[in-house]
Write a protein that holds these residues in place. Structure first.
Motif: not given
Ligand code: ATP
Ligand code: PRP
Length: 220
Positions: A100-114
């Motif tokens: 598997c992989r370790l990842s960062v996840a957010t709600r679709a409406d959260f602009d992580y990159q911003a």
């Protein structure tokens, strides 16, 4: 104990390790799904399997409660970086199971990159606080870490956190909870780990096991 004690966790690690052990000539005689016993016999009188929590495998092997263990790289690195790590485990073989992989996840409406670009403080819920701290420190991102022990996916849905750091395999858990994977941190598989003292004192017993497991992994 003069024989070999092997620490496994119930579930996917046990299920995926079983065929490799079989190829190495070790058959577990007891079924953990049918018995409450925590020490399982094998076809070899000098080899036994102990069942522990996945996150307890490094602890058992580090302190000699088991000579050998199988654990995910996530669990191993988190243990090593934590207060009880001590760097005392040998990791001689990637068994290439439980991938598997370790990842960062957010709600679709959260602009992580911003949020990252703007230098915002991000609230991150995870069971992997050491790995998450290292990852965000390396990126220079400010985070408030929230320690959870499971069901990480709930955190962004309830407003507990902006993001989670968790394992992703097929992505179906994220999808079922309307979350999106926004950053991959680390590929994960399970490794064989050895207690360093056992590796020396039981060298003659462990080396052939290692060789057969290596052959079994390569033959897959
Ligand atoms: N969905 C998945 N697909 C593939 N491998 C996975 C997946 N989830 C976890 N893993 C790997 O399998 C290992 C064991 O996971 P498992 O779910 O059996 O234990 P756990 O419930 O997370 O552990 P604990 O009981 O200590 O909380 C993880 O450390 C990881 O390396
Ligand atoms: O991308 P997917 O294929 O959906 O897999 C990811 C899920 O697998 C793991 O949970 P697991 O199934 O082990 O449940 P648990 O950690 O709660 O035991 C992980 O914590 C994710 O929730």
């Amino acid at each position: 104990m003069s024989g070999l004690t092997l620490a496994l966790s119930k579930g996917r690690i046990f299920d995926d390790t079983l065929p490799l052990l079989k190829a190495a000539g070790i058959e577990v005689l007891d079924d953990p799904e049918k018995s409450r016993a925590l020490i399982l016999r094998t076809n070899l009188p000098d080899v036994r399997v102990v069942l522990v929590r996945a996150s307890d495998v490094p602890t058992y092997v580090q302190h000699g409660g088991a000579d050998v263990g199988v654990a995910g790289l996530d669990v191993l690195l988190e243990h090593e970086a934590g207060p009880y790590g001590g760097g005392a485990l040998l990791r001689p073989l990637d068994l290439q199971i439980a991938r598997c992989r370790l990842s960062v996840a957010t709600r679709a409406d959260f602009d992580y990159q911003a949020a990252v670009r703007q230098g915002a403080r991000i609230r991150v819920a995870t069971k992997y606080t050491q790995l998450a701290r290292q990852h965000f420190a390396d990126k220079g991102v400010h985070v408030d870490l929230i320690k959870l022990y499971g069901s990480m996916e709930l955190a962004p849905l309830t407003g507990l956190a902006d993001a989670i750091v968790d394992l992703v395999s097929t992505g179906s858990t994220l999808k079922a909870n309307d979350l999106v994977e926004v950053e991959k941190i680390l590929p994960i598989s399970s490794h064989l780990v050895l207690n360093p003292v056992a590796a020396k004192l039981k060298r003659e017993r462990i080396r052939p096991l290692l060789n057969s497991l290596q052959a079994a992994v390569q033959a897959r």
